[in-house]
Design an enzyme around this catalytic site. Structure first.
Site, mmCIF file in Angstrom:
data_model
loop_
_atom_site.group_PDB
_atom_site.id
_atom_site.type_symbol
_atom_site.label_atom_id
_atom_site.label_comp_id
_atom_site.label_asym_id
_atom_site.label_seq_id
_atom_site.Cartn_x
_atom_site.Cartn_y
_atom_site.Cartn_z
ATOM 1 N N THR A 323 0.619 4.085 10.601
ATOM 2 C CA THR A 323 0.957 3.748 9.210
ATOM 3 C C THR A 323 -0.129 2.912 8.548
ATOM 4 O O THR A 323 -1.076 2.452 9.193
ATOM 5 C CB THR A 323 2.276 2.943 9.137
ATOM 6 O OG1 THR A 323 2.025 1.638 9.677
ATOM 7 C CG2 THR A 323 3.391 3.621 9.905
ATOM 8 N N CYS A 324 0.048 2.684 7.244
ATOM 9 C CA CYS A 324 -0.918 1.920 6.466
ATOM 10 C C CYS A 324 -0.644 0.425 6.505
ATOM 11 O O CYS A 324 -1.206 -0.321 5.705
ATOM 12 C CB CYS A 324 -0.877 2.367 5.016
ATOM 13 S SG CYS A 324 -1.462 4.034 4.834
ATOM 14 N N ASP A 325 0.243 -0.017 7.389
ATOM 15 C CA ASP A 325 0.580 -1.437 7.442
ATOM 16 C C ASP A 325 -0.273 -2.146 8.476
ATOM 17 O O ASP A 325 -0.408 -1.678 9.610
ATOM 18 C CB ASP A 325 2.061 -1.592 7.793
ATOM 19 C CG ASP A 325 2.544 -3.005 7.559
ATOM 20 O OD1 ASP A 325 1.944 -3.937 8.162
ATOM 21 O OD2 ASP A 325 3.484 -3.202 6.772
#
Ligand SMILES: *Cc1c(COP(=O)(O)O)cnc(C)c1O
Length: 376
Positions: A323-325
């Site tokens: 993910t982009c986290d």
């Protein structure tokens, strides 16, 4: 990996990421616990993995169940568990959950505060209640912190109050922390709680039950003591403190029953270095913190990882999710090493991933679907 899981993966090549779990192994783990602690009634902690196939198998083995919400109570009842075999073990319950469980026949509830006791007296009159005592969680890889439990002194007051309020002061409980790797933690907790047990009995309270909680560990990357070591330590401590007056013993294993029964099949999405001169490679998998690996927070639970290149030269890696986290990193400081040959598209397996995974997967963060599950 069990032969059944190996066959399934080879034949089906299911899309990744997915959990593949061998329900026969759940039964074996349950039987191993029963063998090592024959005097204890086993309440499976449903939150570890509430899959219907697991609950059904355990109902067939006459297991009891530790539920933490009304929804978990219903899941147990729907798979055929009798209400008398269910303990509502969460010390934090909404009134509607207490009412719902009581209406459906559940009569055993945990508490650790006066306000919860008042809720129980009002909405589950006459129910059996047990008070959770705060104990040390040292030695646990996934401690439960100071969020639950109360002091011995307050527990004494509350248990006496419980009787006055028309409830049945039934027992005491504790939890030594999840993935507890030392038998000593149980010995110390039993000593502490047994003393209170005797105190309350002397005060005229008709206590009948000692609930030793869960915590029994699973082998991840590092070795842990065999389950029989925990059984022996617990029985020795219980006998030492209670002699021939042994109360009803309860254990609430979650992780131990299901953890080793399943694995996660995942795919390598990318292998790269922040700079070509950097010795550490970043390995991104198609599963991460938000895909179900919540217990990698703080690098607490360290899954063993199998790759198609095992046995060849390895190098240091950081391992992260897709993910982009920025928080979606599993391991950066735990000295993981993976084969230098590892490359995107490779299938890898995270072993002993049957517990605390499926229910921790986010709904659709970044659009990723919740973890797929196969029960064999
Ligand atoms: C989570 C929990 C368990 C199960 O713990 P494990 O470490 O998975 O065995 C048992 N009892 C209570 C009250 C819990 O909250």
């Amino acid at each position: 990996m069990t032969p059944k899981i190996a066959r399934f993966l080879a034949r089906q090549q299911p899309a990744t990421p997915c959990l593949v779990l061998d329900v026969d192994r759940v039964e074996e783990n349950f039987r191993a616990l029963r063998r090592t602690l024959p005097l204890a009634r086993i309440y499976y902690a449903v939150k570890a993995n509430p899959a219907r196939q697991i609950l059904e198998r355990l109902v067939g083995l006459s297991s009891s169940f530790d539920a933490a919400s009304f929804e978990e109570v219903e899941a147990c009842l729907d798979t055929g568990a009798r209400p008398e075999a269910i303990s509502f073990g969460n010390t934090i319950k909404k009134v509607t959950a207490i009412q719902g469980a009581f209406r459906r026949g559940v009569t055993l509830f945990a508490f650790d505060s006066i306000e919860e006791l008042e809720k129980l007296a009002k909405h589950a009159p006459g129910a059996r209640v047990y008070c959770r005592i705060l104990v040390e969680n040292e030695g646990a890889d996934w401690p439960l912190s100071r969020k639950f439990g109360t002091t011995v002194d307050n527990a004494k007051t509350l248990m006496i109050r419980a009787g006055e309020m028309g409830l049945d002061p039934y027992g005491l409980s504790f939890h030594v922390g999840s993935q507890q790797t030392t038998t000593r933690a149980y010995e110390i907790a039993i000593g502490k709680v047994a003393m209170l047990f005797t105190d309350l009995t002397d005060a005229g309270i008709n206590l009948r039950m000692m609930n030793l909680g869960g915590g029994f560990p699973v082998r991840y990357r590092d070795d842990v003591p065999e389950i029989d070591r925990f059984g022996d330590a617990i029985m020795t401590a219980m006998t030492e403190h209670f002699g021939n007056n042994m109360p009803e013993m309860v254990i609430e294993p979650g992780r131990f029953v299901v953890g080793g029964a399943g694995l996660i099949s995942a795919e390598v999405v990318l292998v790269c270095r922040r700079d070509p001169s950097d010795p550490v490679r970043w390995v991104y998998l198609d599963i991460g913190r938000f895909g179900g690996l919540a217990e990698t927070e703080g690098e607490a639970i360290k899954y063993a990882i199998v790759t198609p290149h095992d046995g060849t030269a390895t190098g240091p890696v950081a391992i992260a999710g897709p993910t982009c986290d920025g928080a979606d990193i599993m391991y950066e400081r735990s000295n993981y090493r993976l084969p230098l040959a590892l490359t995107s598209g490779d299938r890898v397996e995270l072993l002993s991933a049957g517990a605390y995974v499926t229910t921790y997967a986010s709904q659709r963060f970044n659009g990723f679907a919740p973890l797929a599950e196969y029960y064999l």
